[in-house]
Motif scaffolding. Structure first.
Motif, PDB file in Angstrom:
ATOM      1  N   THR A  59       0.955  -1.220   0.040  1.00 27.37           N
ATOM      2  CA  THR A  59      -0.140   0.086   0.035  1.00 27.37           C
ATOM      3  C   THR A  59       0.860   1.147  -0.134  1.00 27.37           C
ATOM      4  OG1 THR A  59      -1.719  -1.224   1.120  1.00 27.37           O
ATOM      5  CG2 THR A  59      -1.758   1.353   1.164  1.00 27.37           C
ATOM      6  N   GLY A  92      -3.304  -3.381  -5.928  1.00 26.44           N
ATOM      7  CA  GLY A  92      -4.174  -3.468  -7.303  1.00 26.44           C
ATOM      8  C   GLY A  92      -3.296  -3.236  -8.614  1.00 26.44           C
ATOM      9  N   ASN A  93      -1.854  -3.229  -8.435  1.00 27.06           N
ATOM     10  CA  ASN A  93      -1.056  -3.245  -9.564  1.00 27.06           C
ATOM     11  C   ASN A  93       0.282  -4.136  -9.339  1.00 27.06           C
ATOM     12  OD1 ASN A  93       0.387  -2.590 -11.921  1.00 27.06           O
ATOM     13  ND2 ASN A  93       0.649  -0.508 -11.317  1.00 27.06           N
ATOM     14  N   GLU A  94      -0.418  -5.538  -9.015  1.00 27.75           N
ATOM     15  CA  GLU A  94       0.463  -6.425  -8.856  1.00 27.75           C
ATOM     16  C   GLU A  94       1.252  -6.957 -10.069  1.00 27.75           C
ATOM     17  OE1 GLU A  94      -2.631  -6.429  -7.653  1.00 27.75           O
ATOM     18  OE2 GLU A  94      -2.366  -6.534  -5.698  1.00 27.75           O
TER      19      GLU A  94
END
Length: 75
Positions: free
Chosen positions: A53, A59-61
């Motif tokens: 985070t 969300g942008n793995e």
């Protein structure tokens, strides 16, 4: 040998991920007697999530794993 220049937050995220990976591997290796469920301490999971985070990688793995492969290539 690392090849990318990471920000402090990216480096922290990579290190937290590697600690999480080592913890999960150790948990699946389990105790010598083979008893008990696989246990990953919630603190280790929380540390990795917070580091991701803080680095803006949740969300942008895909970007994270590209970064990880660049910084920590497999031997």
């Amino acid at each position: 040998m690392p090849t990318a220049v990471l920000t402090d937050r990216e480096r922290t995220a990579v290190q937290a991920y590697l600690r999480l990976l080592q913890t999960v591997r150790a948990a699946f290796d389990g105790p010598p007697d083979g008893g008990g469920p696989v246990l990953v301490p919630p603190l280790v999971l929380a540390e990795a999530e917070q580091a991701m985070t803080d680095a803006g990688l949740v969300g942008n793995e895909d970007a994270f794993f590209r970064l990880l492969r660049t910084w920590y290539p497999r031997p």
